[in-house]
Design a protein around this motif. Structure first.
Motif, mmCIF file in Angstrom:
data_model
loop_
_atom_site.group_PDB
_atom_site.id
_atom_site.type_symbol
_atom_site.label_atom_id
_atom_site.label_comp_id
_atom_site.label_asym_id
_atom_site.label_seq_id
_atom_site.Cartn_x
_atom_site.Cartn_y
_atom_site.Cartn_z
ATOM 1 N N GLY A 150 0.745 -1.283 -0.024
ATOM 2 C CA GLY A 150 -0.117 0.190 0.147
ATOM 3 C C GLY A 150 0.744 1.305 0.178
ATOM 4 N N ASP A 151 0.297 2.279 0.457
ATOM 5 C CA ASP A 151 0.869 3.632 0.333
ATOM 6 C C ASP A 151 0.681 4.431 1.785
ATOM 7 N N LEU A 177 3.639 -0.518 3.955
ATOM 8 C CA LEU A 177 3.223 0.831 3.147
ATOM 9 C C LEU A 177 4.410 1.511 2.612
ATOM 10 N N LEU A 178 4.461 1.875 1.449
ATOM 11 C CA LEU A 178 5.493 2.410 0.522
ATOM 12 C C LEU A 178 5.372 4.045 1.046
ATOM 13 N N LYS A 179 6.582 4.481 1.402
ATOM 14 C CA LYS A 179 6.785 6.044 1.434
ATOM 15 C C LYS A 179 7.585 6.516 0.320
ATOM 16 N N ASP A 183 11.571 2.120 -1.135
ATOM 17 C CA ASP A 183 11.274 1.035 0.013
ATOM 18 C C ASP A 183 10.668 -0.169 -0.934
ATOM 19 N N ILE A 184 10.773 -0.097 -2.219
ATOM 20 C CA ILE A 184 10.139 -1.565 -2.797
ATOM 21 C C ILE A 184 10.963 -2.734 -2.689
ATOM 22 N N VAL A 204 -3.550 2.468 -5.223
ATOM 23 C CA VAL A 204 -3.019 3.895 -4.360
ATOM 24 C C VAL A 204 -2.039 4.597 -5.103
ATOM 25 N N PRO A 205 -1.650 5.833 -5.159
ATOM 26 C CA PRO A 205 -0.861 6.600 -5.711
ATOM 27 C C PRO A 205 0.481 6.004 -5.844
ATOM 28 N N ARG A 206 1.046 5.417 -4.827
ATOM 29 C CA ARG A 206 2.646 5.250 -4.899
ATOM 30 C C ARG A 206 2.807 3.856 -5.639
#
Length: 304
Positions: A150-151, A177-179, A183-184, A204-206
């Motif tokens: 997620g984001d 949850l990516l910042k 982070d991937i 979600v956006p990211r």
């Protein structure tokens, strides 16, 4: 800040703000929706588009920029984008397209009469998470540990929903949850270490912006992956849901009504639900998993 010119003074100026980039299908869908209504950019209206490209700290500045340009209405895609614009203006009309329940996410208080200066359309389907998980279980026999990506910058409505649905389906969900794009790699190291059986990437956006890199990681980790409908272009094994692009086309029609004098606060939220299932056999072959014939039989599109 307020609009520098009133609606009806010359051709209308439409602002649009996205947390992602120009490649979003929903952006093209919004423009197509305006075109279908007879809006020709540069002749019938002027468009001012801004793209944060996954960098949410750009959003407030872009919102202020659009307001300073004197736009007559601001179209926004995504809840975090809407919130940035709403903080910047209480009188310029805002029309949104989002993947969340606008009431549950706190975007508006009443779906039938939003009030204030905002209204919009959503492709939110409370059954989508359950159906995506069911399709993954059908595709991956013995699915037990589900990775969810997620984001970190968006409301927790979707992450909470997916975690609850995964547990209700008897799975052990693992949420990251990516910042940022950095982070991937760590996310996939986490999923691999926890022996995830499949990946569900939230719309979600990211995750939308970094879709290509997410698929690279999934292929390397040999994780069957489910995306939302609009992200089928990144070639996951599975994509299911209602396209946000459909909500964006509806957003264009709502912008048209605002420009013709309708008050956003009096316009009910539009709910767009047109779910589709896309199965990518080429992607499945890359990670060596078969697709059940019964799933292929109900797919709206099969990519060879």
């Amino acid at each position: 800040m307020t609009a520098a010119r009133p609606i009806g003074s010359g051709i209308p100026r439409i602002g649009i703000l996205l947390a992602g980039d120009r490649s979003y299908p929903s952006f093209a869908a919004f423009r197509d929706g305006l075109s279908a209504l007879g809006y020709i950019d540069g002749q019938m209206f002027e468009m001012e588009a801004r793209f944060a490209e996954g960098l949410f700290d750009r959003l407030p500045g872009f919102a202020e920029e659009l307001i300073a340009l004197g736009v007559d209405v601001i179209a926004v895609i995504g809840a975090v984008t809407f919130q940035a614009v709403r903080r910047a203006t209480s009188d310029i009309p805002i029309v949104f397209a989002v993947v969340l329940d606008p009431v549950a996410a706190g975007l508006v208080t009443d779906a039938d009469r939003p009030g204030g200066n905002a209204t919009g359309a959503t492709n939110y389907d409370p059954e989508q998470a359950k159906k995506q998980i069911r399709i993954l279980k059908q595709t991956v026999p013995g699915l037990s540990r589900l990775a969810i990506l997620g984001d970190a910058g968006v409301p927790d409505t979707l992450p909470n929903l997916y975690m609850a649905e995964a547990r209700a389906a008897g799975l052990s969900p693992q949420m990251v949850l990516l910042k940022g794009s950095e982070d991937i790699e760590e996310a996939f190291a986490t999923f691999t270490g926890q022996q995830a059986d499949a990946l569900l990437s939230l719309e979600v956006p990211r995750t939308s912006t970094y879709g290509a890199r997410i698929i690279e990681g999934a292929v390397s980790a040999r994780l069957p992956t489910m995306f939302g409908r609009d992200l089928a272009r990144y070639e996951p094994v599975l994509a299911y849901g209602t396209s946000l692009a459909a909500a964006a086309r509806q957003m264009a029609r709502m912008v048209d009504r605002v420009l013709k004098g309708a008050k956003p606060g009096d316009m009910p939220i539009e709910w767009v639900k047109q779910p589709e299932l896309i199965v990518n056999l080429s992607a499945a072959r890359k990670i060596g998993i078969p697709i059940p014939p019964e799933l292929l039989a109900i797919a709206d599109e099969v990519i060879e």
